[in-house]
Design an enzyme around this catalytic site. Structure first.
Site, PDB file in Angstrom:
ATOM      1  N   ASN A 210       0.757  -1.268   0.253  1.00 51.85           N
ATOM      2  CA  ASN A 210       0.093   0.163   0.182  1.00 51.85           C
ATOM      3  C   ASN A 210       1.066   1.204   0.042  1.00 51.85           C
ATOM      4  OD1 ASN A 210       0.494   1.007   2.667  1.00 51.85           O
ATOM      5  ND2 ASN A 210      -0.161  -1.108   3.187  1.00 51.85           N
ATOM      6  N   ASP A 280      -4.012  -6.616   4.669  1.00 50.58           N
ATOM      7  CA  ASP A 280      -4.940  -7.682   5.447  1.00 50.58           C
ATOM      8  C   ASP A 280      -4.986  -9.039   4.838  1.00 50.58           C
ATOM      9  OD1 ASP A 280      -6.049  -5.947   7.505  1.00 50.58           O
ATOM     10  OD2 ASP A 280      -7.453  -4.867   5.843  1.00 50.58           O
ATOM     11  N   LYS A 290       9.851 -16.100 -11.146  1.00 49.34           N
ATOM     12  CA  LYS A 290       8.897 -15.075 -11.770  1.00 49.34           C
ATOM     13  C   LYS A 290       7.759 -15.656 -12.597  1.00 49.34           C
ATOM     14  CE  LYS A 290       9.442 -10.827 -14.489  1.00 49.34           C
ATOM     15  NZ  LYS A 290       9.184 -11.081 -15.751  1.00 49.34           N
ATOM     16  N   PHE A 324      -4.505   2.951  14.865  1.00 44.97           N
ATOM     17  CA  PHE A 324      -4.838   3.969  13.699  1.00 44.97           C
ATOM     18  C   PHE A 324      -6.017   3.251  12.973  1.00 44.97           C
ATOM     19  CE2 PHE A 324      -1.948   7.434  13.222  1.00 44.97           C
ATOM     20  CZ  PHE A 324      -1.035   7.154  14.247  1.00 44.97           C
ATOM     21  N   LYS A 338     -13.414  -0.229  15.701  1.00 45.74           N
ATOM     22  CA  LYS A 338     -12.190  -0.873  15.976  1.00 45.74           C
ATOM     23  C   LYS A 338     -11.659  -0.687  17.393  1.00 45.74           C
ATOM     24  CE  LYS A 338     -10.725  -0.596  11.202  1.00 45.74           C
ATOM     25  NZ  LYS A 338     -10.274   0.103  10.022  1.00 45.74           N
ATOM     26  N   LYS A 342     -10.797  -4.123  19.329  1.00 45.24           N
ATOM     27  CA  LYS A 342      -9.365  -4.462  19.682  1.00 45.24           C
ATOM     28  C   LYS A 342      -8.929  -4.126  21.271  1.00 45.24           C
ATOM     29  CE  LYS A 342      -9.372  -4.701  14.951  1.00 45.24           C
ATOM     30  NZ  LYS A 342      -9.611  -6.075  14.365  1.00 45.24           N
TER      31      LYS A 342
HETATM   32  O1  PMT Z   1       2.882   6.035   6.774  1.00 46.18           O
HETATM   33  P1  PMT Z   1       2.343   7.401   6.222  1.00 46.18           P
HETATM   34  O2  PMT Z   1       2.405   7.620   4.899  1.00 46.18           O
HETATM   35  O3  PMT Z   1       2.901   8.352   7.025  1.00 46.18           O
HETATM   36  O4  PMT Z   1       0.786   7.111   6.515  1.00 46.18           O
HETATM   37  C1  PMT Z   1       0.289   7.080   7.697  1.00 46.18           C
HETATM   38  C2  PMT Z   1      -1.047   6.040   7.782  1.00 46.18           C
HETATM   39  C3  PMT Z   1      -2.105   6.477   6.998  1.00 46.18           C
HETATM   40  C4  PMT Z   1      -0.460   4.751   7.268  1.00 46.18           C
HETATM   41  C5  PMT Z   1      -1.282   5.643   9.228  1.00 46.18           C
HETATM   42  O5  PMT Z   1      -1.513   7.079   9.776  1.00 46.18           O
HETATM   43  C6  PMT Z   1      -2.632   4.855   9.563  1.00 46.18           C
HETATM   44  O6  PMT Z   1      -3.703   5.064   9.325  1.00 46.18           O
HETATM   45  N1  PMT Z   1      -2.170   3.528   9.840  1.00 46.18           N
HETATM   46  C7  PMT Z   1      -3.237   2.513   9.793  1.00 46.18           C
HETATM   47  C8  PMT Z   1      -3.649   2.269   8.619  1.00 46.18           C
HETATM   48  C9  PMT Z   1      -4.357   0.882   8.488  1.00 46.18           C
HETATM   49  O7  PMT Z   1      -3.719  -0.248   8.084  1.00 46.18           O
HETATM   50  O8  PMT Z   1      -5.695   1.003   8.981  1.00 46.18           O
HETATM   51  P2  PMT Z   1      -6.521  -0.219   9.119  1.00 46.18           P
HETATM   52  O9  PMT Z   1      -8.021   0.766   9.633  1.00 46.18           O
HETATM   53  O10 PMT Z   1      -6.559  -1.250   8.249  1.00 46.18           O
HETATM   54  O11 PMT Z   1      -6.151  -0.963  10.666  1.00 46.18           O
HETATM   55  C10 PMT Z   1      -6.403  -0.801  11.852  1.00 46.18           C
HETATM   56  C11 PMT Z   1      -5.620  -1.032  13.008  1.00 46.18           C
HETATM   57  O12 PMT Z   1      -4.985  -2.366  13.033  1.00 46.18           O
HETATM   58  C12 PMT Z   1      -3.989  -0.180  12.709  1.00 46.18           C
HETATM   59  O13 PMT Z   1      -3.716   0.108  13.712  1.00 46.18           O
HETATM   60  C13 PMT Z   1      -3.385  -1.045  12.117  1.00 46.18           C
HETATM   61  O14 PMT Z   1      -1.932  -1.079  12.241  1.00 46.18           O
HETATM   62  C14 PMT Z   1      -3.792  -2.549  12.778  1.00 46.18           C
HETATM   63  N2  PMT Z   1      -3.605  -3.723  11.610  1.00 46.18           N
HETATM   64  C15 PMT Z   1      -4.335  -3.883  10.707  1.00 46.18           C
HETATM   65  C16 PMT Z   1      -4.251  -4.839   9.992  1.00 46.18           C
HETATM   66  C17 PMT Z   1      -3.678  -6.086  10.412  1.00 46.18           C
HETATM   67  N3  PMT Z   1      -3.515  -7.165   9.996  1.00 46.18           N
HETATM   68  N4  PMT Z   1      -2.858  -6.172  11.664  1.00 46.18           N
HETATM   69  C18 PMT Z   1      -2.984  -4.864  12.406  1.00 46.18           C
HETATM   70  O15 PMT Z   1      -2.426  -4.794  13.393  1.00 46.18           O
END
Ligand code: PMT
Length: 408
Positions: A210, A280, A290, A324, A338, A342
């Site tokens: 991403n 995810d 390849k 986040f 979330k 969590k």
């Molecule tokens: O890196 P930058 O360019 O500065 O951008 C910042 C950002 C937008 C990436 C950051 O601020 C941000 O929002 N990070 C979380 C992005 C995300 O994956 O969001 P989510 O809503 O999919 O996940 C929710 C939370 O679960 C997040 O804290 C993530 O770290 C966590 N997660 C998600 C998926 C997974 N398999 N395991 C996790 O722990």
């Protein structure tokens, strides 16, 4: 508000060839809101004129201990008293020798002696001078007396040799000054921060990822170390330099490597902040060769990655856990869900539909939601500023949780 806003910084400039770089430092400090007052030794004026510093700082430059004209405006004692920090850039062997031995025979050395504020030396000189017994003994003595140092660095020196003696980079001097002036309200805390994207391989040359640049997580690491925390930064692939300070950097590739690293480290931490954009899904099988293009269309079978934050949420005990949420719609409702599912103490919801917020931007527009349901929308801010506001909230939560700051 930046940490340097309205801070009174005195820059002592001594007679070295690197004195011209101090002009850039004045500009950078002023850009960040500091009020800069320059003091020059007689030798410094052989390399750069007081007029340059007066023009850049907008303040009179102090050069002469006995000038009635200068002293009637602001004397060495008054200047020393008002300073939040005194930085000697560049610092010659001579000024360090004088301060180490209590010699005060000009405006700068007198002012340093009269000052009770933080003093930072940024030495710059020939490598043999720097390595001489006299200079090293003086530096040791000054360090023991709680004077701070940055550099010198290795590199090409003005005397046409390569070695240790080059002035630290202006950006690093600014960072150090900001660090010295930041309240150490996270002292004693070990904090785990995740950052960046993950790479989920398809074949030896392709992967799913991403747009995360890592900036938000790296900003949190930089600001947490400035506030005195001991930081473990676990990051997916980024192009960012690891911030200086007390940071242990762990580089990972995939979501499952990130999970492993987080599970190995979290027990020793009192705070966990998950700013990483974890993929995810990963391809069910990774081709060793390849993949060749086909005439027909192709499809990839994907499998779920582990939900790292969900797993930590159920193991966290009394640790502070911050997540986040990157959302393009229903920001608050999705983030709240979330937060609850969590077991988070706080969630930072990014509106990633904006071009100036979220992934790979310098700024971020976030809403902070806490476990009691308080919703705090912030205006658009730099990622450093957002990081500081999040850390202020972390400090509040740590205090509410009983003031425990150390390892659980
Ligand atoms: O890196 P930058 O360019 O500065 O951008 C910042 C950002 C937008 C990436 C950051 O601020 C941000 O929002 N990070 C979380 C992005 C995300 O994956 O969001 P989510 O809503 O999919 O996940 C929710 C939370 O679960 C997040 O804290 C993530 O770290 C966590 N997660 C998600 C998926 C997974 N398999 N395991 C996790 O722990």
């Amino acid at each position: 508000m930046e940490i340097l806003t309205d801070k009174e910084i005195i820059l002592g400039v001594t007679g070295g060839i690197a004195a011209y770089k101090t002009a850039e430092l004045v500009r950078e400090l002023i850009k960040k809101g500091a009020r800069v007052h320059v003091v020059m030794t007689r030798n410094a004026q052989e390399f750069i004129t007081p007029l340059t510093f007066q023009t850049l700082s907008g303040n009179p430059v102090q050069t002469d201990l006995f000038s009635l004209h200068q002293d009637s405006k602001i004397g060495h004692v008054a200047l020393a008293g008002m300073a939040h920090l005194v930085a000697i850039v560049p610092a010659t062997a001579n000024i360090m020798g004088k301060v180490a031995h209590g010699i005060a025979d000009d405006f700068l050395s007198t002012m340093i002696m009269a000052s009770r504020s933080l003093v930072l030396f940024a030495p710059s000189m020939n490598v043999n001078m720097w390595e001489s017994v006299a200079v090293q003994q003086n530096v040791e003595k000054l360090k023991k007396a709680c004077y701070h140092f940055i550099g010198p660095e290795e590199g090409d020196l003005a005397c046409e040799v390569i070695g240790k003696g080059r002035l630290a980079a202006v950006v690093d001097i600014v960072e150090r000054i900001e660090g010295l002036l930041t309240e150490k309200d996270m002292n004693g805390n070990r904090i785990l921060i995740t950052a960046g994207p993950t790479h989920e391989p398809i074949d030896p040359v392709r992967f799913i990822t991403n747009r995360s640049s890592g900036r938000m997580g790296f900003a949190l690491a930089k600001m947490a170390t400035r506030r005195g925390a001991d930081v473990i930064l676990i990051s997916g692939p980024t192009h960012l330099p690891v911030p200086g300070g007390n940071i242990r950097f762990i580089s990972v590739g995939t979501a499952s490597e990130m999970r492993e690293a987080v599970l190995e480290q979290y027990k020793e931490c009192s705070v966990i902040i998950k700013a990483a954009a974890v993929s995810d899904y990963h391809p069910k099988s990774v081709s060793k060769q390849k993949l060749k293009k086909l005439d027909a269309s192709a499809s990839l079978e994907l499998e779920r990655n582990p939900d790292i934050i969900g797993e930590i949420g159920s193991l966290k005990g009394d640790r502070v856990l911050i997540g986040f949420a990157a959302e393009t719609r229903d920001l608050i409702a999705n983030a709240r869900k979330k937060l609850k599912e969590k077991h988070l103490d706080l969630i930072v919801a990014n509106d990633v539909s904006r071009s100036d917020s979220g992934f790979a931007t310098e700024t971020n527009k976030v809403v902070i939601i806490d476990s009691r349901g308080k919703v705090d929308p912030l205006p658009l801010k730099s990622k450093d500023e957002v990081a500081n506001i999040i850390l202020e909230r972390v400090v509040e939560i740590l205090t509410i949780k009983g003031g425990r700051r150390g390892k659980p």
